[in-house]
Design an enzyme around this catalytic site. Structure first.
Site, mmCIF file in Angstrom:
data_model
loop_
_atom_site.group_PDB
_atom_site.id
_atom_site.type_symbol
_atom_site.label_atom_id
_atom_site.label_comp_id
_atom_site.label_asym_id
_atom_site.label_seq_id
_atom_site.Cartn_x
_atom_site.Cartn_y
_atom_site.Cartn_z
ATOM 1 N N CYS A 93 -4.080 -0.782 -2.245
ATOM 2 C CA CYS A 93 -4.240 0.658 -2.422
ATOM 3 C C CYS A 93 -4.270 0.950 -3.917
ATOM 4 O O CYS A 93 -3.393 0.485 -4.659
ATOM 5 C CB CYS A 93 -3.069 1.370 -1.738
ATOM 6 N N CYS A 135 3.544 0.262 -8.458
ATOM 7 C CA CYS A 135 4.256 -0.897 -7.912
ATOM 8 C C CYS A 135 5.241 -1.433 -8.949
ATOM 9 O O CYS A 135 4.865 -1.666 -10.103
ATOM 10 C CB CYS A 135 3.258 -1.986 -7.529
ATOM 11 N N CYS A 191 0.881 -1.166 0.000
ATOM 12 C CA CYS A 191 0.000 0.000 0.000
ATOM 13 C C CYS A 191 0.920 1.218 0.000
ATOM 14 O O CYS A 191 2.126 1.078 -0.146
ATOM 15 C CB CYS A 191 -0.986 -0.009 1.172
#
Length: 242
Positions: A185, A192, A111
């Site tokens: 998230c 990411c 997250c």
């Protein structure tokens, strides 16, 4: 005909259910996965929403977009009710405890701040997996410490002590190999990094509880706990290669 059977019997709705059973998706992603027009996918998503099997939540990354989520608990109850309606002997019984073969699957939860959602998921999966899963968490912009409400709820309601854990940066995970990378998230999903070994990417669109009081965190822990409950058989149902 039971409602679940009526809703799930259509081929496209079944395809949407199977995709959402693994990860939360936006409409355009479901359109690509299903290979159908957006109007048709949206129509069947609306039917699934009206039937209570699917919910939609505004993206925290782009509020013009929404993530769709399958309520697996409601699906389980629907399946059980459909079996019992057909014949009493078809009532579902709890599945046996899964057995892990090969090496332990490695899971990374992510997250933004790594102060609430991802460490909650990490802690719950570690507790429930009983040592059969290697699990950690990290954030794109880690906070200085875990949120005290997250620490308190896990300690008081689940007996998990995270008092000494500190948020980690995603960059510290760059050299590690994961089988599953699960974002909680909407923002971190977009940033990411890729990891070696081509891990399976899963997204859980969970609102950030950081500005809420302790009851908000309790609800977040409950939602993540339900998702972890349904994740565990997926992790342990297939052999992981060395």
């Amino acid at each position: 005909m039971p409602d679940f059977v009526r809703l799930a019997a259509h081929p496209l709705r079944w395809r949407l259910l199977t995709e959402l059973a693994v990860s939360d998706y936006r409409v355009r992603e479901l359109v690509e996965l299903a290979g159908q027009s957006q109007n048709l996918v949206s129509y069947h998503l609306r039917l699934l929403r009206d039937g209570g099997l699917v919910t939609a939540r505004r993206s925290s990354y782009d509020a013009r977009d929404s993530y769709y989520h399958l309520d697996l608990e409601r699906c389980a109850h629907g399946l059980a009710a459909a079996g019992a309606a057909l014949h009493p002997a078809l009532r579902l019984t709890p599945a046996p405890a899964p057995v892990v073969r090969g090496r332990r699957p490695a899971v990374l939860f992510t997250c933004t701040g790594n102060s609430a959602r991802s460490p909650i998921a990490e802690a719950l999966l570690r507790q429930r997996a009983g040592g059969h899963v290697e699990v950690t968490s990290a954030g794109s912009h880690p906070r200085p410490r875990l949120h005290p409400h997250a620490v308190r709820v896990l300690r008081d309601d689940h007996g998990i002590d995270l008092a000494n854990q500190r948020p980690r940066h995603l960059g510290t995970m760059a050299d590690r190999r994961f089988d599953y990378v699960i974002s909680l998230c909407d923002k971190v999903r977009e940033v990411c990094p890729d990891f070696g070994g081509r891990p399976r990417r899963i997204h859980w669109s969970v609102p950030d509880p950081a500005d809420g009081e302790q009851p908000v965190f309790a609800r977040t822990v409950a939602e993540i706990g339900t998702r972890v409950h349904h994740l565990l058989p997926l992790l342990t149902s297939q052999e992981v290669q060395p």
